[in-house]
Enzyme design. Sequence first.
Site, PDB file in Angstrom:
ATOM      1  N   CYS A   1       0.813  -1.225   0.000  1.00  0.00           N
ATOM      2  CA  CYS A   1       0.000   0.000   0.000  1.00  0.00           C
ATOM      3  C   CYS A   1       0.845   1.274   0.000  1.00  0.00           C
ATOM      4  CB  CYS A   1      -0.954   0.000   1.188  1.00  0.00           C
ATOM      5  SG  CYS A   1      -2.129  -1.355   1.111  1.00  0.00           S
TER       6      CYS A   1
ATOM      7  N   HIS B   1      -3.145   7.168   2.817  1.00  0.00           N
ATOM      8  CA  HIS B   1      -3.585   5.916   2.186  1.00  0.00           C
ATOM      9  C   HIS B   1      -4.978   5.568   2.704  1.00  0.00           C
ATOM     10  CE1 HIS B   1      -4.064   1.891   0.970  1.00  0.00           C
ATOM     11  NE2 HIS B   1      -3.818   1.355   2.152  1.00  0.00           N
TER      12      HIS B   1
ATOM     13  N   ASN C   1     -10.243   0.152  -0.178  1.00  0.00           N
ATOM     14  CA  ASN C   1      -8.780   0.205  -0.096  1.00  0.00           C
ATOM     15  C   ASN C   1      -8.210  -0.330  -1.410  1.00  0.00           C
ATOM     16  OD1 ASN C   1      -6.072  -0.305   0.336  1.00  0.00           O
ATOM     17  ND2 ASN C   1      -6.346  -1.083   2.427  1.00  0.00           N
TER      18      ASN C   1
HETATM   19  N1  COA Z   1     -18.640  -8.200   8.888  1.00  0.00           N
HETATM   20  C1  COA Z   1     -19.055  -8.502  10.137  1.00  0.00           C
HETATM   21  N2  COA Z   1     -18.201  -8.871  11.118  1.00  0.00           N
HETATM   22  C2  COA Z   1     -16.891  -8.939  10.810  1.00  0.00           C
HETATM   23  C3  COA Z   1     -16.403  -8.635   9.529  1.00  0.00           C
HETATM   24  C4  COA Z   1     -17.334  -8.270   8.541  1.00  0.00           C
HETATM   25  N3  COA Z   1     -16.981  -7.949   7.283  1.00  0.00           N
HETATM   26  N4  COA Z   1     -15.052  -8.776   9.514  1.00  0.00           N
HETATM   27  C5  COA Z   1     -14.715  -9.149  10.765  1.00  0.00           C
HETATM   28  N5  COA Z   1     -15.819  -9.250  11.541  1.00  0.00           N
HETATM   29  C6  COA Z   1     -15.911  -9.639  12.947  1.00  0.00           C
HETATM   30  C7  COA Z   1     -14.724 -10.434  13.408  1.00  0.00           C
HETATM   31  O1  COA Z   1     -14.884 -11.794  13.077  1.00  0.00           O
HETATM   32  C8  COA Z   1     -14.750 -10.181  14.893  1.00  0.00           C
HETATM   33  O2  COA Z   1     -15.705 -11.017  15.472  1.00  0.00           O
HETATM   34  P1  COA Z   1     -15.469 -11.684  16.914  1.00  0.00           P
HETATM   35  O3  COA Z   1     -15.384 -10.488  17.854  1.00  0.00           O
HETATM   36  O4  COA Z   1     -16.678 -12.502  17.101  1.00  0.00           O
HETATM   37  O5  COA Z   1     -14.184 -12.433  16.804  1.00  0.00           O
HETATM   38  C9  COA Z   1     -15.256  -8.744  15.003  1.00  0.00           C
HETATM   39  O6  COA Z   1     -15.900  -8.459  13.739  1.00  0.00           O
HETATM   40  C10 COA Z   1     -14.185  -7.709  15.269  1.00  0.00           C
HETATM   41  O7  COA Z   1     -13.110  -7.969  14.372  1.00  0.00           O
HETATM   42  P2  COA Z   1     -11.848  -7.018  14.314  1.00  0.00           P
HETATM   43  O8  COA Z   1     -10.914  -7.525  13.248  1.00  0.00           O
HETATM   44  O9  COA Z   1     -11.307  -6.822  15.685  1.00  0.00           O
HETATM   45  O10 COA Z   1     -12.561  -5.671  13.829  1.00  0.00           O
HETATM   46  P3  COA Z   1     -11.976  -4.215  13.701  1.00  0.00           P
HETATM   47  O11 COA Z   1     -12.796  -3.258  14.424  1.00  0.00           O
HETATM   48  O12 COA Z   1     -10.490  -4.193  13.969  1.00  0.00           O
HETATM   49  O13 COA Z   1     -12.184  -3.900  12.157  1.00  0.00           O
HETATM   50  C11 COA Z   1     -10.850  -3.822  10.171  1.00  0.00           C
HETATM   51  C12 COA Z   1     -11.566  -4.706  11.187  1.00  0.00           C
HETATM   52  C13 COA Z   1     -10.162  -4.731   9.138  1.00  0.00           C
HETATM   53  C14 COA Z   1     -11.884  -2.952   9.480  1.00  0.00           C
HETATM   54  C15 COA Z   1      -9.832  -2.925  10.891  1.00  0.00           C
HETATM   55  O14 COA Z   1      -9.070  -3.709  11.800  1.00  0.00           O
HETATM   56  C16 COA Z   1      -8.898  -2.247   9.936  1.00  0.00           C
HETATM   57  O15 COA Z   1      -9.303  -1.448   9.134  1.00  0.00           O
HETATM   58  N6  COA Z   1      -7.605  -2.525  10.049  1.00  0.00           N
HETATM   59  C17 COA Z   1      -6.613  -1.942   9.214  1.00  0.00           C
HETATM   60  C18 COA Z   1      -6.606  -2.644   7.910  1.00  0.00           C
HETATM   61  C19 COA Z   1      -5.673  -2.000   6.974  1.00  0.00           C
HETATM   62  O16 COA Z   1      -5.335  -0.884   7.123  1.00  0.00           O
HETATM   63  N7  COA Z   1      -5.272  -2.785   5.988  1.00  0.00           N
HETATM   64  C20 COA Z   1      -4.512  -2.395   4.916  1.00  0.00           C
HETATM   65  C21 COA Z   1      -3.288  -1.731   5.279  1.00  0.00           C
HETATM   66  S1  COA Z   1      -2.604  -1.333   3.818  1.00  0.00           S
END
Ligand code: COA
Length: 316
Positions: A107, A235, A265
Amino acid sequence: MLVGLGVCLPQRSVTNDELAQRLDTSHEWIHSRTGIERRHFADAGTGTVDLAAAAGTAALKSAGRSSCDLVIVATTTPDRTCPATAPEVASAMGLPSAAGFDLSAVCSGFVYGLSVGASMITSGAFRSVMVIGAERYSAIVDPDDRTTAVIFGDGAGAVLLEQGEGTGPGAVLGTELGSDGTGRDLITVQPGERYLSMRGRDVYTRAVPTMADSARRVAHAVGWGTEDIDAFVGHQANLRILKSVAKRLGLPDERVISNIGEVGNTAAASIPLALAWAADRNRLGPGDRVVLTAFGGGLTWGSAALHWPDIRPVHG
Ligand code: COA
C-alpha cells in the site's frame, strides 16, 4: 515537478449490500468500521496492466504530453510474477522504448514510487517519469472471507513527473520512507497460498502512530509545521485510521481527503485516486501544501510533501 494526474476505475461498482447478500456481514458493520460504502471490481478480462495503462495514458493527457522516459508501476497484484508489469504498460501506452520496472511496497507503493521517480529526475538520469499505482486486489482476495473481501477494491492512478525549477506549484519538496520486516505476517500472501490474509486489528494499531510520525517528519523536513498542511492525503485503508492520524497531527477534518467510501482500499492506487477525487471537487488548489502518507504490508510506510500543481485530472 508533478505535471499530470490520471486515474482509472473499473466500471463495476459493488455496494456493501451486494456483498452482504453472500457474506455474513452488513452495510452497517462495514461502513461504521471502515467508512467504505462501495468498491470497484475489474471484470475477468481486465488486468492490472490494462488499469495501469489507462491511468498512465490519462496522466499524459492531463499533462498535455505524448511520451515519457521511464514508467514505474507500483503494484501488489501483477498479472504475472515474471516479467514485470511496467514494460507491457509502457508498450500499451505507445512508448516503445521507455524504461520500465515494477516496485513492490504494497500500500506504500505509490509514495515509494514518487520518491524514486523524483530522485531519478533530480539525479539527471531521466527527464520525465510516470509513476503508476495499479491494483487488482479482487485477484488475491478470497471472495468468501468477510474480513478482507469487504475492504479491498481495484483501480489505478498515475502521476507524470518532469524536471522543473523552484518550489512553486507542482514541486515535490521532500519524501521519507521506512519499513519494518518484523511485521511481514500482518498482511501477507503466504507461499503456496492464493489469497491474502490480514491481521486487521494489529495493522490498525501500527498504522496510526506510524503514519502520524511519518507525516510529521516530512512536514518538518520541508520547513512546515503540521498546522501548515492544507490537505492531508493518507492511504485510504480505513476512515477511522485517517481521522485518528489527523487528530494526532492537530488537523481539522476538512483538511483530510477521503474517497474511501467510493473505492475502498485500493492499495498502491489509493493515494493518486484520492488526489484525483479531491482535485475534481476543488479540494486541492494550485500551491496548496499537501502531505501524502501511506502505510501497508511489509510493513512499509512513507510520506511526501508537495505544492499542488495547476492541473486537472483525466479519467481513463
Ligand atoms: N462483517 C461482520 N463482522 C466482521 C467482519 C465483517 N466484514 N469482519 C470481521 N468481523 C468480525 C470479526 O470476526 C470479529 O468477530 P469476533 O469479535 O466474534 O471475533 C469482530 O468483527 C471484530 O473484528 P476485528 O478484526 O477486531 O474488527 P476491527 O474493528 O479491527 O475492524 C478492520 C476490522 C479490518 C476494518 C480494521 O481492523 C482495519 O481497518 N484494520 C486496518 C486494515 C488496513 O489498514 N489494511 C490495509 C493496510 S494497507
